[in-house]
Design an enzyme around this catalytic site. Structure first.
Site, PDB file in Angstrom:
ATOM      1  N   GLU A  49       0.882  -1.172   0.000  1.00 31.69           N
ATOM      2  CA  GLU A  49       0.000   0.000   0.000  1.00 31.69           C
ATOM      3  C   GLU A  49       0.916   1.218   0.000  1.00 31.69           C
ATOM      4  O   GLU A  49       1.633   1.468   0.981  1.00 31.69           O
ATOM      5  CB  GLU A  49      -0.914   0.028   1.240  1.00 31.69           C
ATOM      6  CG  GLU A  49      -1.863   1.228   1.229  1.00 31.69           C
ATOM      7  CD  GLU A  49      -2.664   1.399   2.526  1.00 31.69           C
ATOM      8  OE1 GLU A  49      -2.455   0.641   3.478  1.00 31.69           O
ATOM      9  OE2 GLU A  49      -3.496   2.328   2.567  1.00 31.69           O
ATOM     10  N   ASP A  74       5.064   4.654   3.647  1.00 35.37           N
ATOM     11  CA  ASP A  74       4.835   6.100   3.676  1.00 35.37           C
ATOM     12  C   ASP A  74       6.075   6.726   4.316  1.00 35.37           C
ATOM     13  O   ASP A  74       6.812   6.061   5.036  1.00 35.37           O
ATOM     14  CB  ASP A  74       3.585   6.433   4.512  1.00 35.37           C
ATOM     15  CG  ASP A  74       3.016   7.811   4.195  1.00 35.37           C
ATOM     16  OD1 ASP A  74       1.920   7.883   3.598  1.00 35.37           O
ATOM     17  OD2 ASP A  74       3.662   8.825   4.552  1.00 35.37           O
ATOM     18  N   ASP A 123      -1.230  12.141  -3.150  1.00 31.38           N
ATOM     19  CA  ASP A 123      -1.322  13.581  -3.449  1.00 31.38           C
ATOM     20  C   ASP A 123      -1.388  13.800  -4.964  1.00 31.38           C
ATOM     21  O   ASP A 123      -0.598  13.212  -5.694  1.00 31.38           O
ATOM     22  CB  ASP A 123      -0.091  14.300  -2.884  1.00 31.38           C
ATOM     23  CG  ASP A 123      -0.015  14.158  -1.374  1.00 31.38           C
ATOM     24  OD1 ASP A 123      -0.883  14.697  -0.681  1.00 31.38           O
ATOM     25  OD2 ASP A 123       0.901  13.467  -0.887  1.00 31.38           O
ATOM     26  N   LYS A 127       0.810  20.830  -9.606  1.00 30.32           N
ATOM     27  CA  LYS A 127       1.791  21.537 -10.448  1.00 30.32           C
ATOM     28  C   LYS A 127       3.031  20.713 -10.760  1.00 30.32           C
ATOM     29  O   LYS A 127       3.911  21.170 -11.485  1.00 30.32           O
ATOM     30  CB  LYS A 127       2.196  22.844  -9.759  1.00 30.32           C
ATOM     31  CG  LYS A 127       1.064  23.852  -9.778  1.00 30.32           C
ATOM     32  CD  LYS A 127       1.462  25.182  -9.212  1.00 30.32           C
ATOM     33  CE  LYS A 127       0.268  26.123  -9.274  1.00 30.32           C
ATOM     34  NZ  LYS A 127       0.367  27.194  -8.310  1.00 30.32           N
ATOM     35  N   TYR A 199      -8.479   7.462   5.968  1.00 32.46           N
ATOM     36  CA  TYR A 199      -8.648   8.727   6.692  1.00 32.46           C
ATOM     37  C   TYR A 199      -8.958   9.869   5.725  1.00 32.46           C
ATOM     38  O   TYR A 199      -9.914  10.631   5.917  1.00 32.46           O
ATOM     39  CB  TYR A 199      -7.342   9.003   7.461  1.00 32.46           C
ATOM     40  CG  TYR A 199      -7.311  10.303   8.201  1.00 32.46           C
ATOM     41  CD1 TYR A 199      -8.065  10.479   9.356  1.00 32.46           C
ATOM     42  CD2 TYR A 199      -6.514  11.351   7.764  1.00 32.46           C
ATOM     43  CE1 TYR A 199      -8.029  11.679  10.047  1.00 32.46           C
ATOM     44  CE2 TYR A 199      -6.472  12.551   8.445  1.00 32.46           C
ATOM     45  CZ  TYR A 199      -7.238  12.711   9.584  1.00 32.46           C
ATOM     46  OH  TYR A 199      -7.188  13.898  10.257  1.00 32.46           O
ATOM     47  N   GLU A 201     -10.013   9.577   2.645  1.00 34.83           N
ATOM     48  CA  GLU A 201     -11.257   9.289   1.919  1.00 34.83           C
ATOM     49  C   GLU A 201     -12.466   9.780   2.709  1.00 34.83           C
ATOM     50  O   GLU A 201     -13.395  10.390   2.149  1.00 34.83           O
ATOM     51  CB  GLU A 201     -11.366   7.773   1.670  1.00 34.83           C
ATOM     52  CG  GLU A 201     -12.646   7.375   0.973  1.00 34.83           C
ATOM     53  CD  GLU A 201     -12.640   5.926   0.551  1.00 34.83           C
ATOM     54  OE1 GLU A 201     -11.708   5.191   0.932  1.00 34.83           O
ATOM     55  OE2 GLU A 201     -13.567   5.538  -0.164  1.00 34.83           O
TER      56      GLU A 201
HETATM   57  C1  LIG Z   1      -3.068  12.525   0.961  1.00 40.05           C
HETATM   58  S1  LIG Z   1      -2.172  11.489   2.014  1.00 40.05           S
HETATM   59  C2  LIG Z   1      -3.096   9.957   1.871  1.00 40.05           C
HETATM   60  C3  LIG Z   1      -2.821   9.001   2.975  1.00 40.05           C
HETATM   61  C4  LIG Z   1      -3.682   7.734   2.961  1.00 40.05           C
HETATM   62  N1  LIG Z   1      -3.485   6.950   1.777  1.00 40.05           N
HETATM   63  C5  LIG Z   1      -5.145   8.071   3.110  1.00 40.05           C
HETATM   64  O1  LIG Z   1      -5.893   7.904   2.125  1.00 40.05           O
HETATM   65  O2  LIG Z   1      -5.554   8.472   4.207  1.00 40.05           O
HETATM   66  C6  LIG Z   1      -0.743  11.168   1.037  1.00 40.05           C
HETATM   67  C7  LIG Z   1       0.366  10.424   1.769  1.00 40.05           C
HETATM   68  O3  LIG Z   1       1.408  10.156   0.845  1.00 40.05           O
HETATM   69  C8  LIG Z   1       2.667  10.281   1.490  1.00 40.05           C
HETATM   70  N2  LIG Z   1       3.645  10.523   0.414  1.00 40.05           N
HETATM   71  C9  LIG Z   1       3.544  11.411  -0.599  1.00 40.05           C
HETATM   72  N3  LIG Z   1       4.570  11.282  -1.456  1.00 40.05           N
HETATM   73  C10 LIG Z   1       5.345  10.278  -0.956  1.00 40.05           C
HETATM   74  C11 LIG Z   1       6.558   9.662  -1.380  1.00 40.05           C
HETATM   75  N4  LIG Z   1       7.175  10.045  -2.497  1.00 40.05           N
HETATM   76  N5  LIG Z   1       7.071   8.674  -0.634  1.00 40.05           N
HETATM   77  C12 LIG Z   1       6.442   8.285   0.516  1.00 40.05           C
HETATM   78  N6  LIG Z   1       5.290   8.808   0.967  1.00 40.05           N
HETATM   79  C13 LIG Z   1       4.752   9.801   0.236  1.00 40.05           C
HETATM   80  C14 LIG Z   1       2.475  11.407   2.482  1.00 40.05           C
HETATM   81  O4  LIG Z   1       3.377  11.298   3.546  1.00 40.05           O
HETATM   82  C15 LIG Z   1       1.008  11.187   2.920  1.00 40.05           C
HETATM   83  O5  LIG Z   1       0.912  10.402   4.100  1.00 40.05           O
END
Ligand SMILES: C[S@@+](CC[C@H](N)C(=O)[O-])C[C@H]1O[C@@H](n2cnc3c(N)ncnc32)[C@H](O)[C@@H]1O
Length: 219
Positions: A49, A74, A123, A127, A199, A201
Site C-alpha cells: 500500500e 509512507d 497527493d 503543479k 482517513y 477518503e
Molecule cells: C493525501 S495522504 C493519503 C494518505 C492515505 N493513503 C489516506 O488515504 O488516508 C498522502 C500520503 O502520501 C505520502 N507521500 C507522498 N509522497 C510520498 C513519497 N514520495 N514517498 C512516501 N510517501 C509519500 C504522504 O506522507 C502522505 O501520508
C-alpha cells in the site's frame, strides 16, 4: 496532533518490530529480496500500500486475507504509527510497514517480489506531474518489482490525478482491469472499495467529493 505526541509516535515507530525505516538512500540488503524468506517467513504473495498514511488498506486487507502479506509504505512516521500499533496489538502477523520515500522502492524489493499494489488517495501534485505516484517515472519503478500481471489499484478523489492516470495507462500500453468513475454511485461488485475507507477518503466523502477507482496491469 501536538508536537509532543508527534515526537512520541516517531520514537515509537523507531522501536516497533513491525516497522522498518530507511536510514539512507542506498540498497537495503536486510530487506531487498528477503521479505518472503526472512521477514514474513512464508511464500505468500505480497501486496504494497503506497502513500499508506495510517495504513487502512494494509490492516483491513491483512485481516481479511491472512494467506497474503501486506506492507504499508509512507514517509510520515506519525501516520504509519496508527496502522503499525493496531497490527502489533491484534496482532496481524502478515503486516509490516516501511517508512521510506516510494521513489526508492528498488532499494527494498527485487524483481518479482511484489504481487499487487494499492495507491489510495495519493497527493495529486497539481503543479508537479513527476511527483505523482502514477507518473511514468513511478510506473517504471513498479514494473521492476511487480510479478508479471501484478495488479495496480488506484483510488482517488482527484479528477486531475484520475484523468492523468488514465492517460498514462494508455501511453504506457497498460491493460485496464476495472474502471469505476464513481465508486459510491455506480454499480460494481468490488467490495473493498466501499467497505475500506481511508482517513483522507472519509474527509473527501464528507466534502461531497466523487471517489474514483482504476486498476491496471502492465502489458
Ligand atoms: C493525501 S495522504 C493519503 C494518505 C492515505 N493513503 C489516506 O488515504 O488516508 C498522502 C500520503 O502520501 C505520502 N507521500 C507522498 N509522497 C510520498 C513519497 N514520495 N514517498 C512516501 N510517501 C509519500 C504522504 O506522507 C502522505 O501520508
Amino acid at each position: 496532533m501536538g508536537r509532543k505526541n508527534k515526537l512520541g509516535r516517531i520514537a515509537d515507530v523507531e522501536r516497533f518490530p513491525n516497522v522498518f525505516e530507511y536510514k539512507n538512500f542506498k540498497e537495503n540488503p536486510d530487506l531487498k529480496g528477503k521479505w518472503h524468506r526472512h521477514i514474513f517467513q512464508n511464500a505468500n504473495p505480497i501486496t504494497l500500500e503506497l502513500a499508506c498514511g495510517k495504513g487502512e488498506y494494509t490492516t483491513n486487507l491483512a485481516r481479511k486475507y491472512p494467506e497474503r502479506n501486506f506492507i504499508g509504505i509512507d514517509i510520515k512516521g506519525p501516520r504509519i504509527w496508527v496502522g503499525a500499533k493496531q497490527a502489533l496489538e491484534e496482532p496481524l502477523e502478515n503486516v509490516r510497514f516501511l517508512r521510506s520515500f516510494i521513489d526508492h522502492l528498488e532499494n527494498f524489493f527485487v524483481e518479482n517480489e511484489v504481487d499487487e499494489i494499492w495507491i489510495p488517495f495519493s497527493d495529486p501534485y497539481l503543479k508537479k506531474e513527476r511527483k505523482r505516484l502514477t507518473s511514468p517515472k513511478f510506473l517504471d519503478i513498479y514494473r521492476k518489482i511487480l510479478t508479471p500481471g501484478g495488479l495496480i489499484n488506484v483510488k482517488t478523489d482527484s479528477g486531475v490525478l484520475y484523468n492523468y492516470t488514465l492517460d498514462v495507462i494508455e501511453q504506457e500500453n497498460c491493460t485496464i482491469e476495472q474502471r469505476i468513475d464513481d465508486v459510491y454511485h455506480e454499480k460494481h461488485n468490488h467490495e473493498h472499495l466501499t467497505t475500506i475507507q481511508t482517513y483522507y477518503e472519509k474527509m473527501h466523502l464528507e466534502a461531497g467529493k466523487t471517489i474514483r477507482y482504476v486498476s491496471f496491469r502492465f502489458a
